[in-house]
Design an enzyme around this catalytic site. Sequence first.
Site, PDB file in Angstrom:
ATOM      1  CB  SER A 570      37.578  32.231  45.912  1.00 44.33           C
ATOM      2  OG  SER A 570      37.955  31.211  45.055  1.00 44.33           O
ATOM      3  CG  ASP A 655      44.905  30.080  47.890  1.00 48.10           C
ATOM      4  OD1 ASP A 655      44.586  28.973  47.401  1.00 48.10           O
ATOM      5  OD2 ASP A 655      44.301  31.137  47.644  1.00 48.10           O
ATOM      6  CG  HIS A 687      41.062  29.260  48.425  1.00 46.44           C
ATOM      7  ND1 HIS A 687      41.718  30.181  47.646  1.00 46.44           N
ATOM      8  CD2 HIS A 687      39.798  29.189  47.896  1.00 46.44           C
ATOM      9  CE1 HIS A 687      40.894  30.639  46.701  1.00 46.44           C
ATOM     10  NE2 HIS A 687      39.732  30.050  46.840  1.00 46.44           N
TER      11      HIS A 687
END
Length: 718
Positions: A570, A655, A687
């Site tokens: 991320s 995601d 994610h």
Amino acid sequence: MRRFQTQTWAVAALTALCGVTAITPEGMLAANRYSDALPNPSGDFALFTATNYSFETGEASTVWNRLDLESGDISVWYAGDDISEIVFVGSKPTSLLYINGTNEEEDGGISIYFADAESIEGATLIASLPAPYSGLKAVLTSDGNIRFLVYSLAYPNGTAYNEALATEPASSARIYSQIYVRHWDAYRTERLNAVFGGTLKNNNGSYSFDGQLTNYVTGIHNVTYAESPLDLNGADDYDLSPDGSKVAFLTKDVNLPLANFTSSQIYLVDFEGTASDAVPINPRDPNGPYPDAQGASSAPKFSPSSEQIAYFQMNGIYYESDRTILYVASTDAADFNVTRLAGDWDRSPDTAKWASDSSTIYVSAPDLGRERIFPIPLSADDSYVPKNITDEGVAAGFYVLPNSNILVSDSKIWTSRDIYTVTPTGEVDTIYFQANKVDPELAGLSPEDVSEFYYKSNTSEIEQQAWIVYPAGFDESKTYPLAFITHGGPQGAHFNSWSTRWNFKVWADQGYVVIAPNPTASSGWGQNLTDAIQGQWGSYPYWDVVHAWQYVNDTLKYVDTAKGIHAGASFGGYMSNWIQGHEMGRWFQAIVTHDGSTSTLNQWASEELWFMEHDFHGVFNESSLSPGSPYYDWNPILYVDNWQTPHFVVHNDLDFRLPVSEGILLFNLLQVKGVPSKFLNFPDENHWVLNRENSRVWHEEIFKWINYYSGISNATNV
Ligand SMILES: *[C@@H]1O[C@H](CO)[C@@H](O)[C@H](O)[C@H]1NC(C)=O
Ligand SMILES: *[C@@H]1O[C@H](CO)[C@@H](O)[C@H](O)[C@H]1NC(C)=O
Ligand SMILES: *[C@@H]1O[C@H](CO)[C@@H](O)[C@H](O)[C@H]1NC(C)=O
Ligand SMILES: *[C@@H]1O[C@H](CO)[C@@H](O)[C@H](O)[C@H]1NC(C)=O
Ligand SMILES: *[C@@H]1O[C@H](CO)[C@@H](O)[C@H](O)[C@H]1NC(C)=O
Ligand SMILES: *[C@@H]1O[C@H](CO)[C@@H](O)[C@H](O)[C@H]1NC(C)=O
Ligand SMILES: *[C@@H]1O[C@H](CO)[C@@H](O)[C@H](O)[C@H]1NC(C)=O
Ligand SMILES: *[C@@H]1O[C@H](CO)[C@@H](O)[C@H](O)[C@H]1NC(C)=O
Ligand SMILES: *[C@@H]1O[C@H](CO)[C@@H](O)[C@H](O)[C@H]1NC(C)=O
Ligand SMILES: *[C@@H]1O[C@H](CO)[C@@H](O)[C@H](O)[C@H]1NC(C)=O
Ligand SMILES: *[C@@H]1O[C@H](CO)[C@@H](O)[C@H](O)[C@H]1NC(C)=O
Ligand SMILES: *[C@@H]1O[C@H](CO)[C@@H](O)[C@H](O)[C@H]1NC(C)=O
């Protein structure tokens, strides 16, 4: 302090503690995962689940354990995963309701059973609900009945949605006329969560249900429709007063568009009322007692007397990581009398539990890399500075017992679950359970595996912290390759907690010293460090990780920085990509990006647009394409010509926070430039990688890659 040594299943594991063992990805993924320990109302015992996994059979296995809080004995209370939730309620302190995730009709609904914890075999079926409700809360009322709340998705007409019974339309088209098309891993539909209430009638000791449920949420609307819990949230978003008279729930501000604001309000409604009677306790009000309180609300929690309610709220109307502040309100709608407690405290508490006498609220808050528990008296004024009563770890759950002690369930880098009690003044009373002393996969893990240091950077007045995690058999006179891991968020932190996704000890036991820094944006060191990230993605946190790395290179002689790798997910993946294009990229032998951002110009293809609006100084427009705009200045792809360090890319199809095209863009460019690179994709993950079989491959592939380039392994199959 009392310590119990007699844990029924501990014997075999303890014998393994002497040798040097390492935790493997398979071991970590197969090992028990624990719920928090839920005490019964008299504080005699607590129940908690343990779920393990077998790679041979491909199956998970769940047991409910009973922890005797007097003797410390732990025994299996129920084996099976059909009991998904338990609430202690009824005439005896052993009476309870549980949710069974299936029902006899097998129509996609659930069932509710009444039982006595002393004889779970005698459980009686009370209700079969025709939708997959969850989040049970229940209280005994003065007339002997039980009032309960659950939640489910509901149609706009208020009826609960049951996927198993719904008829599919002929076309799969999705049509939208406002932004917020999808969130996390699902497209938004007209079906939104709603809180429902029902009554179980007491028939001389047993209970019956007439099937009537009241929806308190659906129907409240203006610009948008109310939704509670917020789509990814759960039962923490609502509460039932202990006397059963009132329901509180939070919803995003219905007067604002959904995607670019975080503002939410707590609504109060009589249990016997309906959605049209619900009123916000904390409407945004420039003339109210706290005009700055415009942001996200959270965690409404009634006091034991039902006369007050505690909740948290941020100020920033589109900032998801502003400081949370504790408020207490009266539950008398004639005058909510909202009062702020410890309003200047430079921490962001997130969970509240009332002391039995309603004089104190215990909160947990990120604090210096831990999530500590702090009591806050109701008399606290703005200048009050709470003092922590716990130290290490991250609390997963805590409960105030009738004897005023607090039963804490937490985890640490070296243990997936500790269960203990602490007194209101912070003395540890009894340690009941430590997973690292019981679970064979965790054998040998201990606090000695973990250390920390503070380093100076040129971005903050305060020094910044980083974790050090040592490999099994660590010997300070030897050297170990460096695994440098930057966290996501960026507002977030590397905590002293157990993770099944980024487990530092599993990485270290490949043969690395893991360094996990908490640079600018990290939470738990005060709001200034968190806020400083705004508009600075590629500068402050990058300089910080440079300084953390320099500290390691200068100070930790047992770290071989020349054999280092960088990894992150991320925002940590963004940082991997940024590092690849900058000087620091040449200090690493390999780089790993999990679900990162490759071009910040694509950030408006994400879902929580309030995040970009905050962190990149506003809505994207033409000037975002020019120097001076954070969208432009901090774009990793600007530095594509510098990319040369071997790079492993993971990106998953589901995601929606950072779409899979970011990973494909990164991989395509690495490949055409001839940079050694590999792409790993999971079509069924978001994610995060949650499926244990997928996670095993994730670990195997990443470790093969970094172990080769760091020199730990000569396996050429990279
Ligand atoms: C998993 O837990 C179940 C139930 O407690 C137990 O029977 C089984 O042996 C455990 N499996 C492993 C591999 O530890
Ligand atoms: C859960 O429900 C199923 C289906 O009705 C039933 O077979 C099973 O025994 C129930 N389990 C428990 C613990 O109530
Ligand atoms: C609400 O809408 C759903 C979906 O259209 C429908 O199946 C259900 O019967 C409706 N409920 C009522 C009470 O009309
Ligand atoms: C209620 O139950 C008790 C014992 O369980 C029994 O003695 C009593 O007669 C019952 N009362 C009624 C009204 O059924
Ligand atoms: C609905 O929202 C508008 C702003 O979009 C506001 O002016 C109006 O007062 C709101 N209505 C209610 C009932 O809150
Ligand atoms: C929020 O979204 C609306 C459209 O839904 C847009 O007009 C507005 O500029 C956005 N940002 C702010 C701060 O209102
Ligand atoms: C409002 O709340 C404060 C703090 O809890 C309390 O001291 C005060 O008496 C309350 N005022 C009213 C009118 O209830
Ligand atoms: C509170 O936190 C500090 C670190 O800030 C720690 O040293 C102390 O032991 C903690 N207090 C308790 C009672 O655990
Ligand atoms: C945070 O920053 C503000 C503005 O620079 C400053 O006034 C304040 O003292 C800082 N707070 C802390 C706790 O460092
Ligand atoms: C802070 O340190 C970084 C890394 O050494 C350097 O690139 C940057 O220019 C420095 N920034 C300032 C404002 O001194
Ligand atoms: C790291 O330290 C070594 C010596 O300990 C030094 O030669 C090297 O230049 C340092 N690397 C960087 C990038 O500062
Ligand atoms: C890898 O191969 C080199 C050269 O043959 C050798 O020196 C080194 O010890 C090997 N490393 C490992 C971890 O096997």
